[in-house]
Enzyme design. Structure first.
Site, PDB file in Angstrom:
ATOM      1  N   ASP A  16     -29.236  -9.844  44.220  1.00 12.74           N
ATOM      2  CA  ASP A  16     -30.361  -9.112  44.802  1.00 12.74           C
ATOM      3  C   ASP A  16     -29.975  -8.287  46.017  1.00 12.74           C
ATOM      4  OD1 ASP A  16     -32.722  -9.768  43.089  1.00 12.74           O
ATOM      5  OD2 ASP A  16     -32.129 -11.806  43.585  1.00 12.74           O
TER       6      ASP A  16
ATOM      7  N   ASP B 251     -35.572  -7.917  34.519  1.00 12.66           N
ATOM      8  CA  ASP B 251     -34.972  -7.817  35.859  1.00 12.66           C
ATOM      9  C   ASP B 251     -33.492  -7.544  35.621  1.00 12.66           C
ATOM     10  OD1 ASP B 251     -33.375  -8.772  38.123  1.00 12.66           O
ATOM     11  OD2 ASP B 251     -35.217  -9.606  38.957  1.00 12.66           O
TER      12      ASP B 251
ATOM     13  N   ASP C 186     -26.702 -12.666  40.265  1.00 11.53           N
ATOM     14  CA  ASP C 186     -28.045 -12.173  40.588  1.00 11.53           C
ATOM     15  C   ASP C 186     -28.228 -12.161  42.109  1.00 11.53           C
ATOM     16  OD1 ASP C 186     -30.717 -11.431  40.246  1.00 11.53           O
ATOM     17  OD2 ASP C 186     -31.376 -13.529  40.212  1.00 11.53           O
TER      18      ASP C 186
ATOM     19  N   HIS D 236     -38.052  -5.311  37.048  1.00  8.13           N
ATOM     20  CA  HIS D 236     -37.623  -5.623  38.407  1.00  8.13           C
ATOM     21  C   HIS D 236     -36.297  -4.912  38.591  1.00  8.13           C
ATOM     22  CE1 HIS D 236     -39.893  -9.479  39.776  1.00  8.13           C
ATOM     23  NE2 HIS D 236     -40.662  -8.397  39.715  1.00  8.13           N
TER      24      HIS D 236
ATOM     25  N   GLU E 237     -40.921 -13.270  33.132  1.00  4.66           N
ATOM     26  CA  GLU E 237     -39.605 -12.753  33.560  1.00  4.66           C
ATOM     27  C   GLU E 237     -38.516 -13.759  33.236  1.00  4.66           C
ATOM     28  OE1 GLU E 237     -39.351 -12.128  37.792  1.00  4.66           O
ATOM     29  OE2 GLU E 237     -37.324 -11.301  37.683  1.00  4.66           O
TER      30      GLU E 237
ATOM     31  N   TRP F 105     -42.479 -15.815  36.964  1.00  6.15           N
ATOM     32  CA  TRP F 105     -41.070 -16.199  36.924  1.00  6.15           C
ATOM     33  C   TRP F 105     -40.975 -17.639  37.420  1.00  6.15           C
ATOM     34  CZ3 TRP F 105     -37.864 -17.752  41.079  1.00  6.15           C
ATOM     35  CH2 TRP F 105     -36.585 -18.160  40.634  1.00  6.15           C
TER      36      TRP F 105
ATOM     37  N   ASP G 144     -36.972  -5.549  43.357  1.00  7.60           N
ATOM     38  CA  ASP G 144     -36.801  -6.977  43.652  1.00  7.60           C
ATOM     39  C   ASP G 144     -35.418  -7.211  44.248  1.00  7.60           C
ATOM     40  OD1 ASP G 144     -36.842  -9.711  43.803  1.00  7.60           O
ATOM     41  OD2 ASP G 144     -36.660 -10.052  41.647  1.00  7.60           O
TER      42      ASP G 144
ATOM     43  N   HIS H 200     -30.728 -10.227  35.821  1.00  4.91           N
ATOM     44  CA  HIS H 200     -30.902 -11.480  35.079  1.00  4.91           C
ATOM     45  C   HIS H 200     -30.168 -11.569  33.754  1.00  4.91           C
ATOM     46  CE1 HIS H 200     -34.713 -12.838  37.419  1.00  4.91           C
ATOM     47  NE2 HIS H 200     -33.698 -12.557  38.188  1.00  4.91           N
TER      48      HIS H 200
ATOM     49  N   LYS I 142     -34.416 -15.144  32.776  1.00  6.63           N
ATOM     50  CA  LYS I 142     -33.239 -15.183  33.634  1.00  6.63           C
ATOM     51  C   LYS I 142     -32.111 -15.869  32.886  1.00  6.63           C
ATOM     52  CE  LYS I 142     -32.016 -16.320  38.346  1.00  6.63           C
ATOM     53  NZ  LYS I 142     -32.516 -16.335  39.706  1.00  6.63           N
TER      54      LYS I 142
HETATM   55  C1  RNT Z   1     -35.706 -14.535  40.706  1.00  9.53           C
HETATM   56  C2  RNT Z   1     -36.570 -13.462  40.165  1.00  9.53           C
HETATM   57  C3  RNT Z   1     -37.897 -13.318  40.847  1.00  9.53           C
HETATM   58  C4  RNT Z   1     -37.801 -13.402  42.359  1.00  9.53           C
HETATM   59  C5  RNT Z   1     -39.033 -12.972  43.093  1.00  9.53           C
HETATM   60  C6  RNT Z   1     -39.026 -13.426  44.509  1.00  9.53           C
HETATM   61  O1  RNT Z   1     -34.436 -14.525  40.176  1.00  9.53           O
HETATM   62  O2  RNT Z   1     -35.896 -12.252  40.156  1.00  9.53           O
HETATM   63  O3  RNT Z   1     -38.493 -12.140  40.440  1.00  9.53           O
HETATM   64  O4  RNT Z   1     -36.735 -12.640  42.838  1.00  9.53           O
HETATM   65  O5  RNT Z   1     -40.144 -13.378  42.416  1.00  9.53           O
HETATM   66 ZN    ZN Z   2     -37.072 -10.520  39.580  1.00 10.36          ZN
END
Ligand code: RNT
Ligand code: ZN
Length: 414
Positions: A291, A254, A289, A281, A220, A181, A321, A257, A222
């Site tokens: 998290d 993810d 995003d 993820h 990955e 990523w 994640d 994303h 986004k």
């Molecule tokens: C960032 C991605 C990535 C990170 C990690 C720390 O938007 O989701 O995966 O969160 O690699």
């Molecule tokens: Zn991620």
């Protein structure tokens, strides 16, 4: 009849094989991200704040400051989580002792301490190159950087990380997922969107040129990051097309994303139609995003349903994640991981064949009725039984152990 037997009988009346569900859950590993334990800090001491458009907010006391502390915290968390687990590492968590090693010089041996930790705790390992929180990522450009020297530094980092993943895979005797990523993008409307993407394509071709045994490669995408709101080089279309054109490179989804009304649960079957593996993820985006810690919400259940009803437990690689610095970090691991497993169990306890038949026959009224009734089936009793057989607390009592750990260990960190 006790509560478990009672609950089991209700599912069995629907034609669900509860023993088979418990067995399947016990076999499915969840990859737990190390970075919840220290707010994505890592051990490099570069004096860099977390960068790349991601953010951990909050200042709950007790975050891990060293490999020893992070390992101890992680070990405490997994004592409270049933079933098979993996640990997901970032390159920035290399254990290099007194010596500083730059990202393009990292080697497998810098992860020996993690390999030992994984062996002691019966964990698999997954891996991520770290393309952020570094002076050469200060422009939020890495593999697409217009400066060739900087771009090549990051290409070397990507290659080094795949070699590390192969080294770990060999040491553990099992595959390692290696996930690329990058944060690359622009804050405002670019003058050239194609140029950076062609540079990224070239960088990835260099990184993936050599096939490596034991390494499962993925990329990955986004939609945007903080400070790079207008344009993201590694977009969904870019990486989906890249993976489709490069055998052995997979497209990781993810669920933070995408635009907020886009659902990863709806994207998974499209990926499964074309790829033999689908890495995830799993996170919880709140308006962006963000998290947040994974909750047992509707989308988590729907993601789990897609895995189970498509018979894809062996094909979907589940990684978590999220990073919340506002609550106890050990509890954050336990809550999020147990929720992922609860969602899988919820999905495993549904009569999928029957439900699919209703759809095929166009009996949508009955389908809706059944889907809704299933929501209040006594799933908690089955979960409690699973935890008991796995030797972990079956209910909120696990929290007492986290409180004791906070009192005896975390609160002493100043
Ligand atoms: C960032 C991605 C990535 C990170 C990690 C720390 O938007 O989701 O995966 O969160 O690699
Ligand atoms: Zn991620």
């Amino acid at each position: 009849m006790d509560a478990y037997e009672n609950a089991k009988a209700r599912y069995e009346a629907l034609g669900v094989d509860v023993d088979a569900a418990l067995e399947a859950l016990g076999k499915k590993a969840v990859s737990i991200h190390c970075w919840q334990g220290d707010d994505v800090g890592g051990f490099e001491n570069l004096g860099q704040a977390l960068s790349g458009g991601i953010q951990a907010t909050g200042n709950y006391p007790g975050k891990a400051r060293s490999p020893q502390e992070l390992m101890a915290d992680f070990a405490q968390a997994i004592r409270l989580i049933p079933g098979k687990k993996r640990i997901n590492l970032h390159a920035s968590y290399a254990v290099t002792g007194a010596q500083a090693v730059d990202r393009d010089k990292l080697e497998g041996r810098h992860f020996d301490a993690w390999i030992d930790f994984a062996k002691e705790n019966d964990l698999g390992i997954d891996f991520n190159p770290t393309f952020f929180s570094h002076p050469l990522a200060a422009d939020t450009l890495t593999l697409s950087h217009p400066n060739e020297e900087i771009r090549m530094f990051w290409v070397r980092h990507g290659i080094a990380c795949r070699r590390i993943a192969a080294y770990i895979a060999k040491a553990l005797g099992q595959p390692v997922l290696c996930n690329v990523w990058i944060p690359d993008g622009y804050k405002d409307v670019p003058a050239d969107r194609l140029g950076p993407r062609l540079r990224l394509k070239d960088s990835l071709d260099c990184i993936f040129a050599q096939p490596l045994e034991g390494v499962i490669d993925c990329v990955e995408s986004k939609v945007f990051g903080i400070g790079v709101e207008a344009y993201t080089v590694g977009s969904s279309e870019f990486y989906t097309a890249y993976a489709a054109n490069h055998k052995g490179v997979y497209n990781l989804l993810d669920n933070g994303h995408y635009h907020p009304t886009e659902m990863v649960s709806d994207k998974m079957s499209s990926m499964l139609a074309f790829f033999d593996l689908l890495p995830l993820h799993v996170t919880r985006p709140v308006r962006w995003d963000s998290d947040h810690v994974v909750r047992l919400d509707d989308e988590l259940k729907e993601i789990a349903l897609e895995i189970v009803r498509n018979d894809a437990l062996d094909r979907v690689l589940i990684g978590l994640d999220y990073f919340d610095a506002s609550i106890n970090r050990v509890a954050a691991w336990v809550i999020g991981t147990r929720n992922m497993q609860k969602a899988l169990l919820y999905a495993l306890l549904q009569p999928h064949q029957k439900l699919k038949e209703l759809q095929e026959a166009g009996r949508f009224t009955e389908l809706m009725m059944r889907q809704e009734e299933l929501k209040t089936y006594p799933f908690g009793e089955i979960w409690a039984q699973y935890c008991r057989t796995m030797g972990v607390p079956s209910d909120e009592k696990w929290f007492d152990q986290v409180l004791a750990y906070e009192r005896d260990v975390l609160s002493l960190r100043k």
